[in-house]
Design a protein around this motif. Structure first.
Motif, short mmCIF file in Angstrom:
data_model
loop_
_atom_site.label_atom_id
_atom_site.label_comp_id
_atom_site.label_asym_id
_atom_site.label_seq_id
_atom_site.Cartn_x
_atom_site.Cartn_y
_atom_site.Cartn_z
N ASP A 73 0.84 -1.19 0.00
CA ASP A 73 0.00 0.00 0.00
C ASP A 73 0.87 1.25 0.00
O ASP A 73 1.83 1.36 0.77
N GLU A 74 0.53 2.20 -0.87
CA GLU A 74 1.34 3.41 -1.00
C GLU A 74 1.39 4.23 0.28
O GLU A 74 2.40 4.84 0.62
N ARG A 75 0.27 4.24 1.04
CA ARG A 75 0.24 5.00 2.29
C ARG A 75 1.22 4.41 3.30
O ARG A 75 1.92 5.14 4.01
N LEU A 79 4.56 6.42 4.74
CA LEU A 79 4.72 6.71 6.15
C LEU A 79 6.01 6.09 6.69
O LEU A 79 6.73 6.71 7.50
N LEU A 118 -1.42 4.34 11.91
CA LEU A 118 -2.10 4.12 10.64
C LEU A 118 -2.29 2.62 10.46
O LEU A 118 -1.32 1.86 10.48
N THR A 159 -11.14 12.87 1.85
CA THR A 159 -9.89 12.77 2.59
C THR A 159 -10.14 12.80 4.10
O THR A 159 -11.16 13.32 4.56
N TYR A 172 -4.83 11.85 4.23
CA TYR A 172 -4.76 10.70 3.33
C TYR A 172 -6.14 10.46 2.72
O TYR A 172 -7.17 10.93 3.23
N ALA A 176 -3.63 7.13 -1.14
CA ALA A 176 -2.36 7.83 -0.99
C ALA A 176 -2.29 8.64 0.30
O ALA A 176 -3.30 9.13 0.80
N LEU A 177 -1.08 8.79 0.81
CA LEU A 177 -0.79 9.73 1.89
C LEU A 177 -0.48 11.06 1.22
O LEU A 177 0.49 11.19 0.49
#
Length: 335
Positions: A73-75, A79, A118, A159, A172, A176-177
């Motif tokens: 996951d991109e988030r 992070l 998160l 968001t 986020y 995406a973050l």
């Protein structure tokens, strides 16, 4: 007037940057218990087998498999690149009423960033990420003075923003973050060797008048709009994109007009297969039909444009024809 968080510089965090993540394939036990190859983005220094599993009796596979999915996951990647630490793997909401179909019994990888966590939730059977959400302290510590943490969901943008007092800490969305407060990272000791700059910094405004004041007169504002549509908001991205987008809405339906200086690509990622030629006020362009989103592309001598929305080709061409060619000055469009 729409309420927005105070001056947020959004981060469009790219999936992989040098020194942050590398492509890799890791062998993990899949839902059947067999070893399988799972392609993911690995962050150096993260040994998934060392992440503790807080609720082992509630997971169907194993912690390494769950972490491997979550770290795609991109988030999660963003992070961790900025100082977040994988803390645990757990089924966070397992005390469910009997036969409650909406109760989340899926496991999550929990990444700690200061006092914020998160959680990236995965579907063990499908091997996919289901979603992500921030967990914040919801009761003030009597030993600490205010400010306290809280989270706000913005329905208009989809968001979530976590605040400490009046200061935004992270923003986020579903993929995406978008923003991370590096000052907070330094204050909690999470950021000691910061990752390379990853940000493209869009500025958001909600009137065309303000867009002209902040972005200049070279805006792709059409003088013709389909019935019922009106200006909604505008975005401008800095280096390296130099991209400006105007968004017009009719209820929940939107169309976007984006421009970048030539020879840039104003709509990267949008399909080009099935394109047909179209003439826009004497200028050649291409129209690409899509499932729920059509795309019109054209250039003038200064900018490349992309119009995306549900409109058919002739309607899109009419909108595009009303965007006057820039000459480094004004445009014939209403404010």
């Amino acid at each position: 007037m729409r309420k927005t968080p105070p001056v947020i510089v959004l981060l469009v965090l790219l999936t992989c940057m040098a020194g942050c993540c590398t492509d890799g394939t890791v062998g993990v036990a899949g839902p059947s218990g067999d070893m399988q190859e799972t392609s993911m983005q690995q962050c150096p220094g993260i040994n998934v087998s060392e992440i503790p599993v807080a609720t082992p009796e509630l997971i169907q596979t194993n912690g390494s498999y769950i972490a491997g999915i979550a770290l795609s996951d991109e988030r999660a990647q963003a992070l961790i690149r900025h100082g977040g630490k994988p803390e645990s793997i757990a089924v966070l909401f397992h005390s469910c009423p009997r036969n409650d179909p909406y109760c989340n019994r899926n496991p999550s990888l929990v990444i700690r960033y200061g006092e914020i966590r998160l959680a990236i939730t995965v579907d063990e059977a499908a091997g996919t990420v289901l979603g992500g959400f921030a967990l914040v302290p919801n009761t003030p510590d009597p030993n600490k003075p205010s400010p306290t943490y809280y989270k706000i969901h913005d329905l208009s943008t989809g968001t979530d923003t976590v605040y400490l007092g009046n200061a935004p800490i992270m923003t986020y969305n579903k993929t995406a973050l978008l923003y991370l407060n590096e000052s907070y990272g330094y204050s909690i000791g999470a950021v000691t060797n910061p990752a390379p700059p990853l940000a493209i910094t869009p500025v958001i405004v909600y009137t065309l008048k303000e867009a002209h004041e902040k972005f200049g007169m070279d805006l792709p504002a059409p003088s013709y709009l389909p019935d019922g549509y009106s200006f909604s908001y505008a975005l401008q991205y800095g280096e390296p994109d130099n991209r400006t987008s105007l968004i017009y809405a009719k209820g929940k339906d939107e169309f976007h007009i984006t421009q970048v200086p030539v020879p840039g690509n104003p709509c990267p990622g949008l399909k080009t297969t099935g394109s047909v030629g179209v003439t826009i006020d004497g200028t050649d362009g291409t129209f690409t039909p899509g499932d729920g989103e059509n795309v019109l592309r054209w250039n003038d001598s200064h900018y490349a444009y992309c119009l995306s929305g549900t409109q058919e080709m002739n309607e899109m061409a009419a909108i595009a024809a009303s965007v006057k060619e820039h000459a480094g000055g004004g445009i014939a469009a209403p404010i």
